[in-house]
Design an enzyme around this catalytic site. Sequence first.
Site, PDB file in Angstrom:
ATOM      1  N   SER A  55       1.017  -1.087  -0.048  1.00  0.00           N
ATOM      2  CA  SER A  55       0.415  -0.222   0.196  1.00  0.00           C
ATOM      3  C   SER A  55       0.829   1.087  -0.257  1.00  0.00           C
ATOM      4  O   SER A  55       1.908   1.386  -1.079  1.00  0.00           O
ATOM      5  CB  SER A  55      -1.119  -0.412   1.270  1.00  0.00           C
ATOM      6  OG  SER A  55      -1.970   0.507   1.203  1.00  0.00           O
ATOM      7  N   ASP A  72      -9.150  -3.337  -5.445  1.00  0.00           N
ATOM      8  CA  ASP A  72      -9.768  -4.225  -4.927  1.00  0.00           C
ATOM      9  C   ASP A  72     -10.225  -3.794  -3.391  1.00  0.00           C
ATOM     10  O   ASP A  72      -9.578  -4.686  -2.176  1.00  0.00           O
ATOM     11  CB  ASP A  72      -7.755  -4.148  -4.342  1.00  0.00           C
ATOM     12  CG  ASP A  72      -7.164  -2.442  -4.101  1.00  0.00           C
ATOM     13  OD1 ASP A  72      -7.883  -2.307  -2.942  1.00  0.00           O
ATOM     14  OD2 ASP A  72      -6.019  -2.945  -3.240  1.00  0.00           O
ATOM     15  N   HIS A 111      -7.273  -4.779  -0.649  1.00  0.00           N
ATOM     16  CA  HIS A 111      -6.654  -4.516  -0.544  1.00  0.00           C
ATOM     17  C   HIS A 111      -5.382  -5.042   0.905  1.00  0.00           C
ATOM     18  O   HIS A 111      -3.825  -5.423   0.994  1.00  0.00           O
ATOM     19  CB  HIS A 111      -6.560  -2.941  -0.312  1.00  0.00           C
ATOM     20  CG  HIS A 111      -5.841  -2.087  -0.060  1.00  0.00           C
ATOM     21  ND1 HIS A 111      -4.697  -1.679  -0.894  1.00  0.00           N
ATOM     22  CD2 HIS A 111      -5.420  -1.490   1.170  1.00  0.00           C
ATOM     23  CE1 HIS A 111      -4.631  -0.496  -0.147  1.00  0.00           C
ATOM     24  NE2 HIS A 111      -4.139  -0.741   0.980  1.00  0.00           N
TER      25      HIS A 111
END
Length: 425
Positions: free
Chosen positions: A199, A363, A396
């Site tokens: 991320s 995601d 994610h």
Amino acid sequence: MGMKLALISVAVMMYTCQAGSSLHPLILIPGNGGNQLEARLTSDYRPSSLYCNRWNPVVKSKDGWFRLWFDPSVLLAPFTKCFAERMMLYYDPELDDYRNAPGVETRVPHFGSTQSLLYLDPHLKHITAYMAPLVESLEQIGYENRKTLFGAPYDFRYGLAAEGHPSHVGSKFLQDLKELIENASSSNGGKPVILLSHSLGGLFALQLLSRNPPSWRQKFIKHFVALSAPWGGTVQEMLTFASGYSLGVPLVEPLQVREEQRSSESNLWLMPNPKLFGRQKPLVITPNTTYSAHDIAQFLNDMGFPQGVYPYKSRILPLIDKYAAPGVPITCIIGSGVRTPETLFYGKSGFDEQPEVVYGDGDGTVNMASLLALESLWSNKKNQPVKVIKIRGVSHTSVLSNDLALDEIIEEISGVNSRAEYSVV
């Protein structure tokens, strides 16, 4: 028979040693909220209520430090406010930089180790596991903490700024990360390092690469693997700024944490990039106005956060305007086919109410256009290899724990370790 078993044992040991020595050192860079954060309250701290007094929490180290993130007390309404006011950042126009709330000192524990990345609360491992499954998978192919495997936790509330603007905390992290890379390489026979980010960590890693000369990248970086990287920001971030985000926890009231979330420098960095999302695509629609990625400054003002306009326009927009290709081999591993906020509809009640959401591909947090940004931006750059691995149905964060995702990650890391690669700079 005994001699044969002994020879087999020696062969296995020799293979294991050879495999271990062939591994390139690997550094994990977590995402937003992906490592523990500690705080200490000084005499300058002014609590907003009795619940938030300096006695809370009761359990502290002898010199006053306690875990600020993650602390399960955030789930209880009276203490959610305490958490939020201690996590707050403030933009100081005179310094042109961000700082902590008065009376709150913070620090990041266990830099260089994977320890603070495994679980956000080591006492609640089952529900706060973060990189633990990934680290376990890496250990199974021979990686060892602080020998060939390192962690680079950071204060994820802070971000970076465009050239000419100070960003003391974020810049210090990049310097620490650079030194960790050099030391990891040195302690492993000069082998270049694999960067493995999740991320927001991917944005920091890309900035580190672009801010260092080609000769440094060629010497110290073997490969960059980015998981779920929000290269171009997210529509979810607009929802967070407008109405607050409960972090997926049912007991947390979004409006109680909205002010703290708006104050985060890194959250501002994650607003949708105008170049990627364009001028024509509506991202937020209200009865009076429609906002695209080119209208973020107006959006911040209209939602009641005018103090965010100047930092966004002066520090963030120039930062996200350019994506310099570092010439380092990059692999993006992303989830797809998960409902992801694409357009937010607000009614007459305004931004204090949660919006109706139209979903698109991504995601679950990051939109597909953002996940694929490097591939689309650098498609014509022959000297910048970018590989994309899509895993349908992986979200994610579950990219760090899903069996299929972990298999893909380990296969990619194993492949990088077994082949000759050179930075094209």
